[in-house]
Design an enzyme around this catalytic site. Structure first.
Site, mmCIF file in Angstrom:
data_model
loop_
_atom_site.group_PDB
_atom_site.id
_atom_site.type_symbol
_atom_site.label_atom_id
_atom_site.label_comp_id
_atom_site.label_asym_id
_atom_site.label_seq_id
_atom_site.Cartn_x
_atom_site.Cartn_y
_atom_site.Cartn_z
ATOM 1 N N CYS A 55 60.001 -39.816 71.789
ATOM 2 C CA CYS A 55 60.153 -40.150 70.364
ATOM 3 C C CYS A 55 58.905 -39.804 69.561
ATOM 4 O O CYS A 55 58.893 -38.860 68.783
ATOM 5 C CB CYS A 55 60.484 -41.632 70.215
ATOM 6 S SG CYS A 55 62.126 -42.069 70.814
ATOM 7 N N LYS A 60 64.934 -42.446 60.907
ATOM 8 C CA LYS A 60 64.491 -42.458 62.307
ATOM 9 C C LYS A 60 63.225 -41.629 62.491
ATOM 10 O O LYS A 60 62.282 -42.041 63.180
ATOM 11 C CB LYS A 60 65.611 -41.927 63.201
ATOM 12 C CG LYS A 60 65.229 -41.714 64.650
ATOM 13 C CD LYS A 60 64.856 -43.012 65.342
ATOM 14 C CE LYS A 60 64.617 -42.776 66.827
ATOM 15 N NZ LYS A 60 64.255 -43.992 67.557
#
Length: 416
Positions: free
Chosen positions: A269, A215
């Site tokens: 993010c 991720k």
């Protein structure tokens, strides 16, 4: 997991990821208990309404709440599957803060039962899933935890991050592939069985640490590539070149695909996750660190150029177009557009009009300096200088003849 075909699910965190995830799981037929520390959020969702902007989410939430499939509370409840989707910010020194994850872990510990599956979805530094396991082992010594006992564990723990784009969250939660990392292979298989209830994309199992790193790598990769585009745009400004034309021409090369520059990088993010890798291996990440600094530095570059433009247009009215971190959403987290607007409002006060169609009120940092919220038509009628900070569709729809005589600084290339 006692009921693999229709498990009871407890989702910790009802934010930008937790609420859509809870709604999608509920739509698949699972009874979902959504938890948030914000009582107003709990009340809003409990009434079948939403507190965030996302395509089609309002109708979905209203439907699953009315059918009794999604209920909300400020406290965890017994379930078969627990999904943790809480924020993972960084501190002033760019160190990851997993306090919310560990708080959520402690909150579910008292209601855990043998057979439960716990899945962390929050973007986290490598090793966070194991830290969750260790917290649970300390709080619930009566339950055998994976990786800490030679016997079959009572609890399965895994990590499975989302891969979604704001504005397409409901589609991508279902259609995108998933990396499911278990503390043990058995944990990964248990989590896999759960995700197959509502995910059409391919679900690939691995270990928890690899899934955590995957991720982070995905977002660091994007950050590095955006940094190249942003650095190129600053070089082009220095040389008085049109960066948009250069990128268009360069991308005609069959093996070149330069991304589009902007005023920086925002969101929870891309603007955050690369720091988690840097923190974990500071001596081995000069490229990732530099990319982060380039993208953060682009904000200052935009502010300086905007100020130069405004100062050459004495007494002009200025319109800042957009505050969100990307187009067509209401999410201002880590938004470079908001940072630019804040600086300009601090210097130019009530000369600044903010056009942001995805909010009904300005953040306090802007309002206190006298900036005004305006719609796009008022800005066109009354403002002389336009600073394009977000490429919302409504801004793209402004034809050239309505911009005649305006001084424009377009950081998104929508009017090039």
């Amino acid at each position: 997991m006692r009921n693999e075909s229709n498990p009871k699910v407890c989702v910790m965190g009802m934010g930008y990821i937790g609420l859509p995830t809870a709604a999608v799981i509920a739509k698949a037929g699972c009874a979902v208990h959504g938890v948030d520390v914000n009582e107003e959020v709990v009340k809003t969702i409990g009434e079948g309404r939403i507190h965030i902007e996302e395509v089609d989410l309002d109708g979905l939430v209203q439907g699953v709440v009315s059918r009794g499939l999604l209920k909300t509370s400020t406290s965890a409840a017994a379930a078969d599957v627990f999904v943790i989707a809480v924020p993972t910010p960084f501190d002033e020194e760019k160190r990851p803060d997993i306090a919310y994850v560990l708080d959520a872990t402690r909150a579910i510990a008292p209601v855990l039962q043998a057979g439960n599956v716990i899945i962390l979805e929050s973007t986290s530094p490598v090793g966070t899933t194991e830290k969750m396991r260790d917290v649970l082992a300390e709080m619930r010594p009566d339950l055998a935890m994976p990786g800490l006992s030679n016997k079959t564990p009572d609890i399965s723990i895994a990590y499975c991050p989302e891969r979604v784009l704001p504005g397409r969250i409901l589609v991508e939660l279902i259609d995108n592939d998933r990396s499911i990392g278990g503390i043990t292979p058995r944990c990964a298989r248990k989590a896999l069985s759960f995700y197959k209830l509502f995910v059409r994309g391919q679900c690939i199992t691995t270990d928890a640490r690899s899934a955590e790193m995957t991720k982070l790598v995905e977002n660091a990769y994007r950050d590095v590539n955006i940094a190249f585009a942003n650095e190129l745009s600053m070089v082009a400004d220095t040389m008085d070149l049109n960066v948009w034309e250069i990128i268009r021409l360069a991308n005609r090369h069959p093996r070149v695909n330069i991304l589009q520059p902007g005023p920086g990088v925002g969101g929870h993010c891309i603007a955050v996750d690369p720091w988690f890798i840097v923190h974990g291996a500071p001596d081995e990440t000069p490229l990732i660190r530099t990319a982060r600094n380039v993208n953060d530095g682009k904000v200052g570059h935009v502010i300086r150029r905007a100020q130069q433009m405004i100062d050459t247009n004495k007494n002009s009215k200025i319109a800042c177009l957009g505050l969100a971190f990307k187009a067509n959403i209401d999410d201002f987290r880590e938004s470079p557009a908001l940072k630019v607007a804040d600086e300009l409002a601090a210097k130019y006060g009530d000369r600044i009009s903010i056009v942001e169609p995805y909010t009904d009120s300005l953040p306090d940092s802007l309002a206190k300096h006298g900036a005004q919220l305006a719609d796009i038509d008022d800005a066109i009628d009354n403002c002389d200088v336009f600073i394009v900070l977000v490429d919302h569709d409504i801004f793209k729809a402004i034809p050239a003849d309505e911009r005649v005589g305006k001084t424009v600084y377009d950081t998104r290339g929508i009017w090039e």
